[in-house]
Design an enzyme around this catalytic site. Structure first.
Site, PDB file in Angstrom:
ATOM      1  CD1 TRP A 112      -2.105  -2.212   1.883  1.00  0.00           C
ATOM      2  CD2 TRP A 112      -2.985  -1.268   0.055  1.00  0.00           C
ATOM      3  NE1 TRP A 112      -3.122  -3.024   1.437  1.00  0.00           N
ATOM      4  CE2 TRP A 112      -3.681  -2.472   0.324  1.00  0.00           C
ATOM      5  CE3 TRP A 112      -3.370  -0.516  -1.063  1.00  0.00           C
ATOM      6  CZ2 TRP A 112      -4.733  -2.932  -0.476  1.00  0.00           C
ATOM      7  CZ3 TRP A 112      -4.418  -0.982  -1.852  1.00  0.00           C
ATOM      8  CH2 TRP A 112      -5.083  -2.158  -1.565  1.00  0.00           C
ATOM      9  CG  ASP A 182      -3.016   4.120   4.243  1.00  0.00           C
ATOM     10  OD1 ASP A 182      -4.064   4.006   4.900  1.00  0.00           O
ATOM     11  OD2 ASP A 182      -2.761   3.431   3.234  1.00  0.00           O
ATOM     12  CE  LYS A 206      -8.375  -2.124   5.387  1.00  0.00           C
ATOM     13  NZ  LYS A 206      -8.599  -3.359   4.650  1.00  0.00           N
TER      14      LYS A 206
HETATM   15  N1  PMP Z   1      -4.102   1.296   2.587  1.00  0.00           N
HETATM   16  C1  PMP Z   1      -4.166   0.211   3.377  1.00  0.00           C
HETATM   17  C2  PMP Z   1      -3.215   0.086   4.522  1.00  0.00           C
HETATM   18  C3  PMP Z   1      -5.122  -0.787   3.114  1.00  0.00           C
HETATM   19  O1  PMP Z   1      -5.179  -1.868   3.892  1.00  0.00           O
HETATM   20  C4  PMP Z   1      -6.005  -0.629   2.024  1.00  0.00           C
HETATM   21  C5  PMP Z   1      -7.082  -1.636   1.703  1.00  0.00           C
HETATM   22  N2  PMP Z   1      -7.009  -2.855   2.241  1.00  0.00           N
HETATM   23  C6  PMP Z   1      -5.883   0.508   1.228  1.00  0.00           C
HETATM   24  C7  PMP Z   1      -4.933   1.456   1.544  1.00  0.00           C
HETATM   25  C8  PMP Z   1      -6.786   0.731   0.050  1.00  0.00           C
HETATM   26  O2  PMP Z   1      -8.008   1.104   0.539  1.00  0.00           O
HETATM   27  P1  PMP Z   1      -9.291   1.334  -0.363  1.00  0.00           P
HETATM   28  O3  PMP Z   1      -9.692   0.007  -0.900  1.00  0.00           O
HETATM   29  O4  PMP Z   1     -10.286   1.910   0.611  1.00  0.00           O
HETATM   30  O5  PMP Z   1      -8.945   2.290  -1.433  1.00  0.00           O
END
Ligand code: PMP
Length: 370
Positions: A112, A182, A206
């Site tokens: 991520w 994030d 989450k």
């Molecule tokens: N950052 C992290 C740490 C994540 O775990 C996730 C999704 N699992 C995301 C970003 C992406 O999130 P989204 O699907 O809401 O765009």
């Protein structure tokens, strides 16, 4: 089959270890079900009312007030309800915070953060201030390994790495440089020092609520930095100036976040969540460390209290474990497709009995496979 059981309605629920969208508190789901046809005193569902109605304004303002209370958010911070997921924040952060001619530092601790970095590159100069990719992201770097520049526009980190099961053990000190985090997979899982951040963002699905809404906390001075050419909906300023109601927000998701916040307040707030989450994680890591059959994939100093990742002696064992666990009502344990193995996501709403059930299942599986 191991299940939790709602006696009143005869509905069976499994233990859901999914990484997200993830388990929600049962009282929240029950309240939403009860109110789905008609909000008390309103005669209509939250899905059917104007986002400009007094009822919805009360819902969003109460959600914000509860968020502020839970996380002790200082006055100088804006609380924004946005859409587009955390992924959209990968773009919105540099769009709003990265000035022409400036640069930002990124610490890469997983897939991520790499995505956030790749997106930011489209908008300006970004540096890798540190990465643990060579260690397959099994650990969080020590701050002494990082090359942070005092004139960076911001430093971006991923506080919990959902895929690799690692989490920053302590918050990175970035001095006067705004820290952007994030926090998608550990926001509101424990108290957080908001004042030491510039921006914190998290997809709700989450710990905060359902998919569809992204919570952004931003220091007031940072919401004003966007260039004039930036589209209206991409500006933090727009959401900030319009109470997140510039256009129609994801009303149901906001409503549900509000219910989750009430549940958190009624359950001892973030300190109590931290205690419960610590207990759940300790129990599970102890079961992993007990012998040689299970192997935790994250370095012990970097282990996540939200996503517990581990492997069995072979891929064949891993595959069978996932199948047999699911048949026993322990669902969603398969590790992310990029890393394999097991991943038990044990967010706030995941019950302690579910962890105990998994630990018993692990002992039994090992005994049967030994
Ligand atoms: N950052 C992290 C740490 C994540 O775990 C996730 C999704 N699992 C995301 C970003 C992406 O999130 P989204 O699907 O809401 O765009």
């Amino acid at each position: 089959m191991i299940t939790t059981f709602d006696c009143t309605m005869g509905i069976e629920r499994v233990f859901n270890f999914g990484a997200g969208p993830a388990v929600l508190p049962e009282p929240v789901l029950e309240e939403a079900r009860r109110d789905l046809l008609s909000l008390p005193g309103v005669g209509m569902s939250v899905l059917e009312i104007s986002h400009r109605s007094e009822t919805f304004e009360r819902i969003i303002q109460t959600a914000e007030a509860d968020i502020r209370k839970l996380a002790c958010i200082p006055d100088g911070y804006r609380v924004l309800f946005l859409s587009g997921g955390a992924t959209q924040q990968f773009a919105m952060v540099p769009m709003n915070l990265l000035p022409a001619g400036g640069f930002a530092d990124y610490v890469l601790t997983g897939a991520w953060s790499k995505k956030a970095f790749a997106e930011a590159k489209k908008f300006g100069a970004v540096r890798v201030a540190g990465t643990t990719e060579r260690d397959e992201f099994a650990r969080i770097p020590d701050s002494r390994e990082l090359d942070l520049q005092p004139d960076a526009a911001y430093v971006h980190v991923t506080s919990n790495n959902t895929i690799y099961g690692t989490q920053w053990p302590t918050m990175l000190d970035t001095g006067d440089v705004p820290l952007v985090s994030d926090a998608s997979s550990d926001f509101f899982s424990c108290p957080i020092d908001v004042a030491r951040h510039g921006v914190i963002y998290a997809g709700a699905q989450k710990n905060l609520g359902p998919a569809g809404v992204t919570l952004v906390l931003a220091r007031a001075d940072l919401v004003r930095g966007a260039p004039d050419t930036l589209p209206t909906t991409m500006r933090y300023e727009t959401a900030s100036d319009h109470g997140s109601l510039y256009n129609t927000p994801p009303v149901f998701a906001v409503y549900l976040v509000g219910l989750v916040m009430k549940w958190l307040l009624g359950n001892g707030g973030l300190k109590e969540m931290a205690r419960r989450n610590e207990r759940k994680a300790q129990t599970l890591y102890a079961a992993i460390d007990r012998g040689d059959f299970y192997h935790g994939t994250a370095n012990s100093q970097s282990r996540s209290r939200m996503n517990v990742t581990f492997r069995l002696p072979s891929e064949e064992h891993d595959t069978r474990f996932v199948q047999e666990a699911a048949a026993a009502g322990l669902v969603g344990l398969k590790g992310h497709r990029s890393v394999g193995g097991q991943r038990a996501s044990i967010y706030n709403a995941f019950p302690e009995e579910g962890v105990d059930a998994l630990v018993s299942f692990m002992a039994e599986f090992e005994r049967m496979s030994g």
